[in-house]
Design a protein around this motif. Sequence first.
Motif, mmCIF file in Angstrom:
data_model
loop_
_atom_site.group_PDB
_atom_site.id
_atom_site.type_symbol
_atom_site.label_atom_id
_atom_site.label_comp_id
_atom_site.label_asym_id
_atom_site.label_seq_id
_atom_site.Cartn_x
_atom_site.Cartn_y
_atom_site.Cartn_z
ATOM 1 N N SER A 79 -3.199 24.557 7.157
ATOM 2 C CA SER A 79 -2.333 25.599 6.576
ATOM 3 C C SER A 79 -0.993 25.043 6.108
ATOM 4 C CB SER A 79 -2.113 26.734 7.571
ATOM 5 O OG SER A 79 -1.429 26.242 8.714
ATOM 6 N N LYS A 80 -0.551 23.916 6.673
ATOM 7 C CA LYS A 80 0.725 23.310 6.277
ATOM 8 C C LYS A 80 0.664 22.627 4.908
ATOM 9 C CE LYS A 80 2.625 22.344 10.852
ATOM 10 N NZ LYS A 80 3.133 21.269 11.722
ATOM 11 N N LEU A 81 -0.539 22.396 4.404
ATOM 12 C CA LEU A 81 -0.669 21.721 3.112
ATOM 13 C C LEU A 81 0.132 22.404 2.014
ATOM 14 C CD1 LEU A 81 -4.453 20.888 3.194
ATOM 15 C CD2 LEU A 81 -2.657 19.222 2.709
ATOM 16 N N SER A 82 0.110 23.716 1.995
ATOM 17 C CA SER A 82 0.801 24.447 0.926
ATOM 18 C C SER A 82 2.321 24.331 1.035
ATOM 19 C CB SER A 82 0.381 25.916 0.928
ATOM 20 O OG SER A 82 0.698 26.518 2.168
ATOM 21 N N GLN A 83 2.821 23.923 2.182
ATOM 22 C CA GLN A 83 4.265 23.750 2.376
ATOM 23 C C GLN A 83 4.737 22.351 1.995
ATOM 24 O OE1 GLN A 83 4.957 24.652 6.502
ATOM 25 N NE2 GLN A 83 3.777 26.540 6.385
ATOM 26 N N ASN A 136 4.770 7.842 0.804
ATOM 27 C CA ASN A 136 4.115 8.286 -0.428
ATOM 28 C C ASN A 136 3.284 9.536 -0.219
ATOM 29 O OD1 ASN A 136 3.897 5.016 -0.376
ATOM 30 N ND2 ASN A 136 4.630 5.805 -2.323
ATOM 31 N N GLY A 137 2.861 9.764 1.023
ATOM 32 C CA GLY A 137 1.972 10.882 1.251
ATOM 33 C C GLY A 137 2.009 11.386 2.674
ATOM 34 N N ILE A 138 1.220 12.432 2.880
ATOM 35 C CA ILE A 138 1.129 13.116 4.172
ATOM 36 C C ILE A 138 -0.337 13.376 4.489
ATOM 37 C CG2 ILE A 138 1.457 15.407 3.125
ATOM 38 C CD1 ILE A 138 2.940 14.406 6.492
ATOM 39 N N ALA A 187 0.841 -1.197 0.000
ATOM 40 C CA ALA A 187 0.000 0.000 0.000
ATOM 41 C C ALA A 187 0.880 1.253 0.000
ATOM 42 C CB ALA A 187 -0.897 0.008 1.235
ATOM 43 N N LYS A 188 0.314 2.364 -0.404
ATOM 44 C CA LYS A 188 1.012 3.643 -0.277
ATOM 45 C C LYS A 188 0.996 4.027 1.199
ATOM 46 C CE LYS A 188 -0.009 5.340 -4.905
ATOM 47 N NZ LYS A 188 1.170 4.786 -5.475
ATOM 48 N N LEU A 189 2.135 4.456 1.708
ATOM 49 C CA LEU A 189 2.268 4.774 3.128
ATOM 50 C C LEU A 189 2.296 6.283 3.351
ATOM 51 C CD1 LEU A 189 4.930 2.105 4.136
ATOM 52 C CD2 LEU A 189 2.433 1.934 4.222
ATOM 53 N N PHE A 190 1.568 6.713 4.368
ATOM 54 C CA PHE A 190 1.444 8.120 4.715
ATOM 55 C C PHE A 190 1.898 8.342 6.149
ATOM 56 C CE2 PHE A 190 -1.225 7.722 1.178
ATOM 57 C CZ PHE A 190 -1.610 8.956 0.707
ATOM 58 N N LEU A 191 2.461 9.515 6.411
ATOM 59 C CA LEU A 191 2.740 9.938 7.778
ATOM 60 C C LEU A 191 1.832 11.111 8.110
ATOM 61 C CD1 LEU A 191 6.610 9.582 8.086
ATOM 62 C CD2 LEU A 191 4.813 7.938 8.663
ATOM 63 N N HIS A 192 1.757 11.425 9.396
ATOM 64 C CA HIS A 192 0.800 12.413 9.902
ATOM 65 C C HIS A 192 1.497 13.721 10.284
ATOM 66 C CE1 HIS A 192 -2.834 13.786 11.867
ATOM 67 N NE2 HIS A 192 -2.181 13.974 12.993
ATOM 68 N N ASN A 193 1.133 14.804 9.630
ATOM 69 C CA ASN A 193 1.536 16.181 9.945
ATOM 70 C C ASN A 193 3.015 16.517 9.734
ATOM 71 O OD1 ASN A 193 -1.010 17.220 10.641
ATOM 72 N ND2 ASN A 193 -0.796 16.614 12.765
#
Length: 189
Positions: free
Chosen positions: A92-96, A82-84, A65-71
């Motif tokens: 607001s951190k999305l744009s960074q 693979n993602g956040i 699976a694609k793995l994501f971390l938090h924040n």
Amino acid sequence: MLFLLCFWFLPVIILYANMQYAITNKTTFLANSRILKADFILFRDFENYQARAKEFMANYRKLGAKLFLHNDFELALKLGANGIHFSSANISKLSQAPKELIKIASTHSEYELRAAFEKGADFVTFSPIFASPNKGEPKGLKALKYAVNIAKNYEKGVIALGGIISTEQIKAVLETGAGGFASIRYFCD
């Protein structure tokens, strides 16, 4: 606050096939046929995050699976995620976050939903849809349908979250046009 334990005593969020996901504490995690179909797995923890995230990445990579971390997008990049995923307090951190990471944000209102998409979220969770312990007043299917329609304007997806415990509820959620669903009790009870 969601803090549940799973197979290696690490809190995780499972983003399930067709963007469906569950938050689970099953110790039979790797044997659970629903979880084995997961497209996305997101690690979420509040203690010793960096060390546990590293362990998570090593242990769950084998699921495919694609793995994501938090924040923490810097850690996500460092560990090869693979993602956040961002909590609603961190939209607001999305744009960074770097473009190469898939971005998901938790939302609970139209304002948060629009802000998440405008800041660069690829997907959002919208919650709670049905009654769920300690998650406030349920938004209902009508509000979910409205959120899905807003997301279409951004050409993005919505994942329904909260109180989804039956196949009838899953069907109703998917009929709104949501890209999937989220649940604890559906996968763990």
